[in-house]
Design an enzyme around this catalytic site. Structure first.
Site, mmCIF file in Angstrom:
data_model
loop_
_atom_site.group_PDB
_atom_site.id
_atom_site.type_symbol
_atom_site.label_atom_id
_atom_site.label_comp_id
_atom_site.label_asym_id
_atom_site.label_seq_id
_atom_site.Cartn_x
_atom_site.Cartn_y
_atom_site.Cartn_z
ATOM 1 C CG HIS A 1 -1.843 1.503 1.570
ATOM 2 N ND1 HIS A 1 -3.330 0.925 0.907
ATOM 3 C CD2 HIS A 1 -1.519 2.851 1.349
ATOM 4 C CE1 HIS A 1 -4.316 2.269 1.521
ATOM 5 N NE2 HIS A 1 -2.765 3.233 1.878
ATOM 6 C CD GLU A 2 1.229 2.995 4.238
ATOM 7 O OE1 GLU A 2 1.670 4.433 2.916
ATOM 8 O OE2 GLU A 2 0.552 3.060 4.704
ATOM 9 C CG HIS B 1 0.385 6.229 -0.420
ATOM 10 N ND1 HIS B 1 -0.937 6.517 -1.770
ATOM 11 C CD2 HIS B 1 -0.474 6.161 0.705
ATOM 12 C CE1 HIS B 1 -1.957 6.304 -0.666
ATOM 13 N NE2 HIS B 1 -1.764 5.901 0.162
HETATM 14 ZN ZN LIG Z 1 -3.028 5.317 2.227
#
Ligand SMILES: [Zn+2]
Length: 245
Positions: free
Chosen positions: A124-125, A128
């Site tokens: 998830h990170e 980003h």
């Molecule tokens: Zn997030």
């Protein structure tokens, strides 16, 4: 090591499925360094070592993470494990965050429960971080930029896949996946922005279609590790093709 029960946290394994948990903070309020939450130095060491071990295994074996690391490298943002990851204690029940000011991924060693959880948080990170690398993302000033990255992270990281496995027999898989992605993106925004639910919903809805359909660098929605492995293989072949031109 994988899946070892965390004696400090206790509750049953099913908890993560029932409770929609905010899994990410784009700008976590980091606790002061050298201020272990439990007050026990030994437990801090254990959490930190366990976090480092799980991170190492995730980086070396998880196909989502391997693909994202390759993609970052190809985009000129090579990730260094020591420099760009930080295992720390975090406030509340946050699992991780991306600190754009330092390009660091924070892993919440007091909240990451097991190896599968670690892999989902890192994935998830990294999405980003990938978005941060490839585009000029205005995380603070443009809520739609944040919304887009949260939609992509929820869609591509497997955040919604675990739940899907259970609900796919009861609801249409595709519809449920979209609903899950939308809900999680809204929750993630609300965790880091002091805005109303309506404003967060509006931002997500405005960007949803284009960002939900942006599958880079996976090329498709990797619903499970098998798909992620295929996507990684395709990515490597793409790379090979371009390098032969
Ligand atoms: Zn997030």
């Amino acid at each position: 090591m994988a899946g070892a029960p965390d004696s400090a946290k206790g509750p049953a394994a099913g908890e993560q499925l029932q409770q929609p948990q905010v899994s990410c903070q784009v700008f976590p309020e980091r606790l002061a360094q050298g201020n272990p939450q439990q007050g026990f130095f030994s437990s801090f060491i254990t959490h930190n070592q366990k976090c480092q071990q799980m991170l190492l295994k995730t980086v070396e074996t998880n196909p989502y993470v391997k693909l994202l690391l390759d993609a970052m490298k190809r985009s000129g943002c090579a990730v260094n494990k020591e420099r760009h990851f930080s295992c720390e204690d975090c406030n509340g029940n946050v699992s991780g965050g991306f600190d754009a000011s330092t390009s660091q991924i924070v892993l919440c060693q007091n909240n990451i429960r097991n190896q599968a959880h670690m892999s989902r948080v890192v994935t998830h990170e990294l999405i980003h971080a990938f978005d941060h690398c490839r585009a000029h993302v205005h995380w603070f000033t443009n809520v739609r930029h944040l919304a887009c990255s949260e939609v992509r992270a929820a869609n591509l990281s497997g955040d919604c896949s675990l739940v899907n496995e259970i609900f796919r027999l009861r609801f249409g898989l595709k519809q449920h996946h979209q609903t899950c992605v939308r809900d999680r993106a809204i929750l993630s925004i609300l965790a880091v922005r002091n805005i109303s639910k309506e404003v967060a919903e509006k931002a997500v809805d405005e960007v949803f279609e284009s960002c939900f359909n942006d599958h880079e660098p996976f090329g498709r929605i990797p619903h499970n590790e098998k798909y992620a492995r295929y996507a990684h293989r395709d990515f490597q072949n793409r790379d090979r093709y371009y390098s032969n031109i």
